[in-house]
Design a protein around this motif. Sequence first.
Motif, PDB file in Angstrom:
ATOM      1  N   VAL A   1       0.845  -1.193   0.000  1.00  0.00           N
ATOM      2  CA  VAL A   1       0.000   0.000   0.000  1.00  0.00           C
ATOM      3  C   VAL A   1       0.884   1.249   0.000  1.00  0.00           C
ATOM      4  N   ARG A   2       1.912   1.246   0.817  1.00  0.00           N
ATOM      5  CA  ARG A   2       2.849   2.369   0.866  1.00  0.00           C
ATOM      6  C   ARG A   2       3.507   2.579  -0.492  1.00  0.00           C
ATOM      7  N   GLU A   3       3.946   1.509  -1.092  1.00  0.00           N
ATOM      8  CA  GLU A   3       4.608   1.591  -2.400  1.00  0.00           C
ATOM      9  C   GLU A   3       3.664   2.157  -3.465  1.00  0.00           C
ATOM     10  N   LEU A   4       2.428   1.654  -3.506  1.00  0.00           N
ATOM     11  CA  LEU A   4       1.464   2.109  -4.506  1.00  0.00           C
ATOM     12  C   LEU A   4       1.085   3.571  -4.298  1.00  0.00           C
ATOM     13  N   LEU A   5       0.897   3.969  -3.036  1.00  0.00           N
ATOM     14  CA  LEU A   5       0.533   5.362  -2.765  1.00  0.00           C
ATOM     15  C   LEU A   5       1.691   6.301  -3.093  1.00  0.00           C
ATOM     16  N   GLU A   6       2.882   5.884  -2.758  1.00  0.00           N
ATOM     17  CA  GLU A   6       4.054   6.712  -3.065  1.00  0.00           C
ATOM     18  C   GLU A   6       4.223   6.868  -4.573  1.00  0.00           C
ATOM     19  N   GLU A   7       4.019   5.790  -5.322  1.00  0.00           N
ATOM     20  CA  GLU A   7       4.110   5.880  -6.782  1.00  0.00           C
ATOM     21  C   GLU A   7       3.029   6.787  -7.337  1.00  0.00           C
ATOM     22  N   SER A   8       1.827   6.720  -6.770  1.00  0.00           N
ATOM     23  CA  SER A   8       0.729   7.561  -7.232  1.00  0.00           C
ATOM     24  C   SER A   8       1.036   9.031  -7.005  1.00  0.00           C
ATOM     25  N   VAL A   9       1.488   9.381  -5.818  1.00  0.00           N
ATOM     26  CA  VAL A   9       1.848  10.768  -5.526  1.00  0.00           C
ATOM     27  C   VAL A   9       2.968  11.222  -6.455  1.00  0.00           C
ATOM     28  N   GLY A  10       3.952  10.368  -6.670  1.00  0.00           N
ATOM     29  CA  GLY A  10       5.068  10.734  -7.543  1.00  0.00           C
ATOM     30  C   GLY A  10       4.638  10.999  -8.961  1.00  0.00           C
ATOM     31  N   ARG A  11       3.778  10.144  -9.511  1.00  0.00           N
ATOM     32  CA  ARG A  11       3.295  10.361 -10.873  1.00  0.00           C
ATOM     33  C   ARG A  11       2.519  11.676 -10.980  1.00  0.00           C
ATOM     34  N   GLN A  12       1.730  11.962  -9.969  1.00  0.00           N
ATOM     35  CA  GLN A  12       0.878  13.144 -10.049  1.00  0.00           C
ATOM     36  C   GLN A  12       1.663  14.431  -9.829  1.00  0.00           C
ATOM     37  N   LEU A  13       2.750  14.365  -9.075  1.00  0.00           N
ATOM     38  CA  LEU A  13       3.607  15.536  -8.929  1.00  0.00           C
ATOM     39  C   LEU A  13       4.447  15.772 -10.174  1.00  0.00           C
ATOM     40  N   ALA A  14       4.755  14.709 -10.908  1.00  0.00           N
ATOM     41  CA  ALA A  14       5.644  14.819 -12.063  1.00  0.00           C
ATOM     42  C   ALA A  14       4.967  15.427 -13.280  1.00  0.00           C
ATOM     43  N   THR A  15       3.656  15.537 -13.266  1.00  0.00           N
ATOM     44  CA  THR A  15       2.929  16.014 -14.447  1.00  0.00           C
ATOM     45  C   THR A  15       2.223  17.327 -14.145  1.00  0.00           C
TER      46      THR A  15
END
Length: 611
Positions: free
Chosen positions: A241-255
């Motif tokens: 869950v931590r990994e998926l949420l961190e990836e989600s935040v990262g993708r959304q900050l990158a765009t």
Amino acid sequence: MSGIAGWIDFRRDIGTRSSILRAMTGTMRDRGPDSAGVWMSAHAGLGYRGLDTGAPGGSGNLARVEFGDAAVTLVHAGPIYNLRELRRAVEAAGTRRRAESTPEILLETYLRHGERFVEQLDGMFTVAVWDGRHRRLLLARDRLGLKPLYYHRYADGVVFASEPTAVLTHPLVTARLELAALPIVLQPRLTRAGETPLVGLRELAPAELLGCTAEGTTSRRYWELTSAPHHDSFDKTAAHVRELLEESVGRQLATGVPGGAMLSGGVDSTSVAALAAQLLGGGGQRLDTYCVEFASDPSHFTPTELRPDVDAPYAAAAAEFLGTRHHTLTASVEDLLAAIPATRRARGLPGWGQFDASMYLIFQQMRERSVVALTGEAADEFLGGYPYFFKADRLERDTFPWIGDGPRLVDYLAPELRDVVRPAADERDRYHDLLGQVPRLPGEDPADARMREVFYLGMAGPLAVILDRKERMSMAHGLEVRVPFCDHRLVEYLWNVPWSMKSAGGVKGLLKAAMADLLPPGTVNRRKSAYPHVQSPRYDEALIREATWIVNDPASSLRAMFDTARLNGLIRQITAGRMDSELPGGASPAHLLIQLVELRAWIEENKVALP
């Protein structure tokens, strides 16, 4: 782009009618203040309003490719998080056409994959493609329904737009209240995907792909949840869950240009803000966080089960722990009342009064520093954060567990309308219709199967309510607020995590375990507290005064629709403080009247014809 519109007519030549499409896109200027455009052909017109978020690919405009006498044209709204991957796939395919902007890349993806191109997209988006080669319109919406798209199908064509007001601007569309929709007007959490209160107006459902030709309309879902056994241990589940949420935040900050995040001091918003602050800090940037409080709180705040305390102190402590620049908006009742007319315009449909207004005001403040922001909303729906998840008597009822035991406004309709609408039967039908859609797991323990149903029910109307409010109130200021908990990979994983694991250690114990090292102790130990609402006698008095006028004055457009004597009795009961029933969303008794007040305002301000 942040708003799209279109008009397709399969029989008449509309090529010279661009003024209509410009009027439609003009209603959405707040949604897209940075650019606008319209493309017209003999039988199709597409338009957009653009918001420049600083994302790779730019705010862009529509994209078009000519094939002899025919053209394929695309417009879209909302961020695409996997644009780089899509661009690489386009380049690997060897196209000779320019494909640098977002719509150009999306169009090339469509030309390669046909209608299945939408399955390649990751983001919060709506997209429209006019394929002149086949005289076909395709409309699609993201998997969780984070961006809106409304449409009206008539005999010879279709009109669509990101907002109802834009569709209603078209001269072929008339605003008329749908009688059968009164239950969802008076309790929007009951709304099925695609429903609106207006005759002939539909909203594209989440993950829906709609195809329109001269011969008719087809629809299919391109994504849905699948039930499967969960085999991961608690520790492995928390880590994932931590990994998926961190990836989600990262993708959304990158765009987009990273800027702000909502921060209540609860576990959901603090988790998102903590990850965002950590990611931005690595690049030398600092996150701005925002919280709302009410000027009336010191005098009138009373703890409730759903709102046991005020957010502001917890938010300030979390911001200090995370090292963010924190901003607290203090809203008065006068501020809320002054903002409500603007919230109605932002929706184009009946609103939520002060629940909309406070969010409208905080997004207004956020837009002064940011174009893109994050929120922790939707975690409660996926992880089980509301009190009803822990109440056996509520879970055992053969109805929506979130609905409470208080009065329903729909029960106070005039007798002749109640006979047509049949409120109790309507609620029962909606409940069983949703139960029939639940993805089942064969052989699942009955208790776990019921919790799967409960999660599905909460992910229908109640989730749509909070996502709609967030989207409409933010885009009214040209602010793009993203929702990391609605990443479809995270949602798919959480769907199959058993309730015993989600709730281990208490409310959202799984999320707390996943994020423990990044959360301040005050957040970890805090009780669940929902998005705040104002507790003020002055606001309640304003609602009661308006509702009393609606029910009794002959000039009221709604007077004939309600049973005057019975509704007056309810208002007297609310005024006297004699109602202690549990209402959906933990609302105060006077707030039960919000939908009545907002319905009247919406009908009159939008000249909605009554049945």
